[in-house]
Design a protein around this motif. Sequence first.
Motif, PDB file in Angstrom:
ATOM      1  N   TYR A 169      -7.597  -7.488   9.174  1.00 46.15           N
ATOM      2  CA  TYR A 169      -6.524  -6.952   8.336  1.00 46.15           C
ATOM      3  C   TYR A 169      -5.316  -6.535   9.169  1.00 46.15           C
ATOM      4  O   TYR A 169      -5.461  -5.876  10.195  1.00 46.15           O
ATOM      5  N   SER A 170      -4.150  -6.953   8.684  1.00 40.20           N
ATOM      6  CA  SER A 170      -2.911  -6.592   9.353  1.00 40.20           C
ATOM      7  C   SER A 170      -2.118  -5.661   8.449  1.00 40.20           C
ATOM      8  O   SER A 170      -2.062  -5.847   7.240  1.00 40.20           O
ATOM      9  N   LEU A 171      -1.548  -4.620   9.050  1.00 40.95           N
ATOM     10  CA  LEU A 171      -0.725  -3.686   8.275  1.00 40.95           C
ATOM     11  C   LEU A 171       0.646  -3.560   8.929  1.00 40.95           C
ATOM     12  O   LEU A 171       0.754  -3.430  10.146  1.00 40.95           O
ATOM     13  N   ALA A 172       1.695  -3.641   8.110  1.00 38.58           N
ATOM     14  CA  ALA A 172       3.062  -3.467   8.614  1.00 38.58           C
ATOM     15  C   ALA A 172       3.682  -2.251   7.956  1.00 38.58           C
ATOM     16  O   ALA A 172       3.609  -2.082   6.745  1.00 38.58           O
ATOM     17  N   LEU A 173       4.308  -1.410   8.787  1.00 38.11           N
ATOM     18  CA  LEU A 173       4.911  -0.164   8.298  1.00 38.11           C
ATOM     19  C   LEU A 173       6.299   0.003   8.880  1.00 38.11           C
ATOM     20  O   LEU A 173       6.548  -0.397  10.004  1.00 38.11           O
ATOM     21  N   ASP A 174       7.191   0.614   8.115  1.00 41.92           N
ATOM     22  CA  ASP A 174       8.512   0.960   8.655  1.00 41.92           C
ATOM     23  C   ASP A 174       8.549   2.447   8.959  1.00 41.92           C
ATOM     24  O   ASP A 174       8.049   3.252   8.181  1.00 41.92           O
ATOM     25  N   PHE A 175       9.180   2.794  10.068  1.00 42.21           N
ATOM     26  CA  PHE A 175       9.419   4.211  10.362  1.00 42.21           C
ATOM     27  C   PHE A 175      10.875   4.407  10.723  1.00 42.21           C
ATOM     28  O   PHE A 175      11.374   3.749  11.641  1.00 42.21           O
ATOM     29  N   LEU A 217      -4.321   5.345   8.236  1.00 40.94           N
ATOM     30  CA  LEU A 217      -3.636   5.813   7.026  1.00 40.94           C
ATOM     31  C   LEU A 217      -3.698   7.330   6.917  1.00 40.94           C
ATOM     32  O   LEU A 217      -2.768   7.975   6.452  1.00 40.94           O
ATOM     33  N   LYS A 218      -4.802   7.879   7.377  1.00 41.32           N
ATOM     34  CA  LYS A 218      -4.948   9.326   7.298  1.00 41.32           C
ATOM     35  C   LYS A 218      -3.947  10.013   8.234  1.00 41.32           C
ATOM     36  O   LYS A 218      -3.286  10.972   7.847  1.00 41.32           O
ATOM     37  N   MET A 234       0.818  -1.203   0.000  1.00 42.59           N
ATOM     38  CA  MET A 234       0.000   0.000   0.000  1.00 42.59           C
ATOM     39  C   MET A 234       0.847   1.246   0.000  1.00 42.59           C
ATOM     40  O   MET A 234       1.871   1.308   0.654  1.00 42.59           O
ATOM     41  N   ASP A 235       0.382   2.224  -0.730  1.00 43.02           N
ATOM     42  CA  ASP A 235       1.041   3.529  -0.745  1.00 43.02           C
ATOM     43  C   ASP A 235       0.495   4.318   0.430  1.00 43.02           C
ATOM     44  O   ASP A 235      -0.572   4.929   0.345  1.00 43.02           O
ATOM     45  N   CYS A 236       1.227   4.290   1.543  1.00 38.39           N
ATOM     46  CA  CYS A 236       0.645   4.885   2.750  1.00 38.39           C
ATOM     47  C   CYS A 236       0.800   6.402   2.786  1.00 38.39           C
ATOM     48  O   CYS A 236       0.400   7.046   3.748  1.00 38.39           O
ATOM     49  N   LEU A 237       1.407   6.971   1.763  1.00 36.44           N
ATOM     50  CA  LEU A 237       1.469   8.438   1.730  1.00 36.44           C
ATOM     51  C   LEU A 237       0.439   9.035   0.761  1.00 36.44           C
ATOM     52  O   LEU A 237       0.355  10.251   0.626  1.00 36.44           O
ATOM     53  N   ALA A 238      -0.319   8.173   0.087  1.00 33.71           N
ATOM     54  CA  ALA A 238      -1.358   8.695  -0.817  1.00 33.71           C
ATOM     55  C   ALA A 238      -2.458   9.342   0.020  1.00 33.71           C
ATOM     56  O   ALA A 238      -2.783   8.879   1.111  1.00 33.71           O
ATOM     57  N   ARG A 239      -3.017  10.434  -0.494  1.00 35.42           N
ATOM     58  CA  ARG A 239      -4.009  11.166   0.300  1.00 35.42           C
ATOM     59  C   ARG A 239      -5.354  11.282  -0.429  1.00 35.42           C
ATOM     60  O   ARG A 239      -5.473  10.912  -1.594  1.00 35.42           O
ATOM     61  N   GLY A 240      -6.299  11.812   0.281  1.00 39.44           N
ATOM     62  CA  GLY A 240      -7.596  12.140  -0.312  1.00 39.44           C
ATOM     63  C   GLY A 240      -8.268  10.938  -0.958  1.00 39.44           C
ATOM     64  O   GLY A 240      -8.377   9.882  -0.338  1.00 39.44           O
ATOM     65  N   ASP A 241      -8.658  11.101  -2.212  1.00 39.05           N
ATOM     66  CA  ASP A 241      -9.363  10.019  -2.910  1.00 39.05           C
ATOM     67  C   ASP A 241      -8.474   8.805  -3.128  1.00 39.05           C
ATOM     68  O   ASP A 241      -8.951   7.707  -3.367  1.00 39.05           O
ATOM     69  N   ASN A 242      -7.152   9.030  -3.090  1.00 41.77           N
ATOM     70  CA  ASN A 242      -6.222   7.938  -3.338  1.00 41.77           C
ATOM     71  C   ASN A 242      -5.864   7.162  -2.073  1.00 41.77           C
ATOM     72  O   ASN A 242      -5.124   6.179  -2.133  1.00 41.77           O
ATOM     73  N   GLU A 279     -12.720   0.940   8.808  1.00 39.32           N
ATOM     74  CA  GLU A 279     -12.757   2.233   9.473  1.00 39.32           C
ATOM     75  C   GLU A 279     -11.406   2.525  10.144  1.00 39.32           C
ATOM     76  O   GLU A 279     -10.843   3.604  10.016  1.00 39.32           O
ATOM     77  N   GLY A 280     -10.887   1.525  10.822  1.00 40.76           N
ATOM     78  CA  GLY A 280      -9.624   1.681  11.541  1.00 40.76           C
ATOM     79  C   GLY A 280      -8.479   2.013  10.606  1.00 40.76           C
ATOM     80  O   GLY A 280      -7.686   2.919  10.862  1.00 40.76           O
ATOM     81  N   LEU A 281      -8.365   1.275   9.512  1.00 39.63           N
ATOM     82  CA  LEU A 281      -7.267   1.518   8.580  1.00 39.63           C
ATOM     83  C   LEU A 281      -7.376   2.883   7.931  1.00 39.63           C
ATOM     84  O   LEU A 281      -6.382   3.563   7.704  1.00 39.63           O
TER      85      LEU A 281
END
Lengths: 430, 243
Positions: free
Chosen positions: A354-360, A321-322, A210-218, A315-317
Motif C-alpha cells: 500500500y502506498s499513501l500520499a499526503l500533503d503537508f 495515520l495515528k 482517506m480522511d487522515c485526520l479521523a481518529r479513534g474508531d474512524n 500495521e504500518g499505516l
Amino acid sequence: MNLSGWGNYPQIDSESIGLDKKQALLDWIDDKDEVIAFGNGRSYGDSALSQHVVLCRPHNYFLGFDEVSGLLHVQAGVLLSEILEVFVKRGWFLEVTPGTRLITVGGAIASDVHGKNHHQAGCFSNSVKSFQLMLPDGKIVNCSQSENHELFNATCGGMGLTGIILDAEISLTKINSAFIDQQTIKTANLRETFEAFEKYQDVTYSVAWMDCLARGDNLGRGLLMVGEFCDDGNLYYQVKRKPGVPFSFPGFALNSWSIRAFNALYYGRASASRQKVDIESFFYPLDAIADWNRIYGRKGFVQYQFVLPRASSFEGLREILKVISDEGKGSFLAVLKLCGAENENLLSFPLEGYSLALDFKIEPGVFDLINLLDQRVLHHGGRIYLAKDARVSQAVFEKGYASVDQFRDIRQHYKMNHKFNSLQSRRVGI
Amino acid sequence: MSMVLIVGARSDIAKAVARKYAGEGYDLYLAARQAESLQELAADIEIRSQRKVAFGELDILDFESHQKFYESLPEKPIGVISAVGYLGSQEEAQTSFDEAQKITNTNYLGITSLFDTIANDFESRGSGFMVGISSVAGDRGRKSNYCYGAAKAAFSVYLSGLRNRLNDTNVQVLTVKPGFVATSMTEGMDLPAKLTAQPEQVADDIFHAQQKGKNVIYSKWIWRWIMLIIKHIPEWRFKGMSL
C-alpha cells in the motif's frame, strides 16, 4: 530564472537553455557539472532543480504514430495532456497515467510514474518501447529492454540523473469510450478500506481518498473509487477551462480545523454510488483546478508519499495515520493505493503493497513530524517516492532502495555524476 | 478544403497557431525562410490533427517575390495569419542603419507588401480573414525597443487602415497585440510570470477572436488595460521613465 517544483518548495535561481537548441545545448552543457532536465515542473520537490536546467517543453514534436499497433513516437517535452487531446477521440488512451496529465513524457519516464491501474499494468516504463538518451559526452543512445538494457533500467525512475531523454516510443491502449463506469465504496475505518481494496483488485482502476485526520474508531476511513472504461462508443473528449486558484492563500487559511472540517464534510456527503464519469474527473480531478498548489500559500508544501510491503501495510499505516491525526497536521489529499509487483528498474518507487500520499503545508514542526514518519516507514520495510520528495535524508532514502549502489556504479561508469545532478541527487547521495 | 496560410511559420507563436487551426479542422500552408526546417513541424501537425499541412519558402524581405509566392500556392487560402517578427537589437539599430532597416523591413514593409497582394485577392473574392500579429511595443515608444516598436506601430496602423478599406467586403482584418510571450524571442529575459502568456494561450486567443470577427485584441487580455494606462501617461512624465 527562479525555479521550483509543484510544491513551491524549495526554490532556486537557475540558468536555463531549451532542449530544442541542439548544437547550442551541447556547447552550453559542456563545461557544467550541475545540470538536470526540467519538464513541466510537476515533480513536487527538488528532483528537477539544479543550478543549470535544460528546459524540455520546447522539444515537443509528435514524430510518428502507428494506427494499427498504437505505438506513438514523440519528443520528450510532449505533455500527456497533448497526447490525450489528440488520441482519446480516435479511441486511444495511455496505458499508464498518473493523477495529473500535465507532465512531460520525459518526466513520466524519469519518475517512472504509476497510476490507478498499477496493480495490473505496472509503471509508465511498461508502456515505453524505447527512448533516446543523451549521455554526458553528448552521445545519443537508443535504450529499450533489448538494447542498452542497463541504461533503460537506470533511466526509468532515474530522476533524470542518467542523461537527457530526447524522445520515446510509447504504446497506447485501445478504448471504446471516453467515459468510466465508476463505483464509490465508503469505508468506516482502515480495516474496511483494506478489505475493499482486496475485494476490488480485479477492477482495472482503483484508488482511495482517506480522511487522515479521523481518529479513534474512524481512523483510516475513506472512499474507494474503482472503475473500468465504458464500452459505449462515445469518444467525446473536451477539456473544459475552469477557474483556477487566482492567488496564493494566506498561510493561516489551511489549519487543522479547516482541514478537519473539509474532510469530515467531504466524507459525510459522499455515499456509496455508481456513476458514469469522464476521463478528466476520474483520472485528473485536480487538473481541473489550475494552480491548486497555491492553496498552501507562498511558503509552499511538501508531498510525502511512501509505500509499505503488503505484509506490514496494515500495521504500518495504522501507526502512521495515528501519528498524523494526533499531530493534526493532515491534508486534503491523502491518497491510498494498492500497488502491484515491483519492476526491474533500479529506482522505481512502487512495490507490492500500500502506498499513501499526503500533503503537508510548510510550517514550523512539519519536518520533525515527517522525520518521525520516515522512521515508521523504514521500520515497516517501506520506501519514499523521489518524485514527490524535497527533504528525505540519504540514510532514509538508501534503506528503501536495495539497488542504489548499482545505480551509483552506472552513474560513475558513464561519468553521469560529473554532469547530471539535482538538489535532490546531492542530498540523497546518488 | 479550407486552407489557412501561416507566414513567419518558424516562430513559436506561429507553431502554436498552426497546431490550433489544424486542430480545429483547417488545412495549412506554412511559409518561412529555410522552409526545409518546417518539415518536422508539418509532420507533427499532420499526426496531431490528420489535416493536410504543406510548406514552402518565403523570404519576407524579398518584396519582389511576394506576388509570385502567392500565385504559386497550390490553392488560395481562406485566411492568412502573419507571425512575422524580428525584434533585433535596439542598441545596434541606433548605430547601424542596416539593423534599423532590417527591423523596419521585416516588421512593416515586408509583411505589408505580402498583405497587399493577399488583400487584393480577398477583396475580389469577397471573403477571407487576415490576422496580423503586431505588438504592444507599437502602442508607445520606449527607449529599450523603439525601432521595433515604430515598425509594429506602423503595422498596426496599416491593419487599421486595411480594416477600414475592407469594411464593406466580407474580409475580416484582425490586429493581435501580444504582450510578453514566452518564446525564443524573449528567452533569457526576466519576464513577470503573471503578465507572460504561453504561445498556446496567444494561439487560443487568436483563434477565438478571429472566429468571432473581432478587430483588435490584446493577449493576455490584461495588456489592453496596461497599455491604456501607459498610453495615457503624459509625455513630460513618460520621457523620464524606464519601462
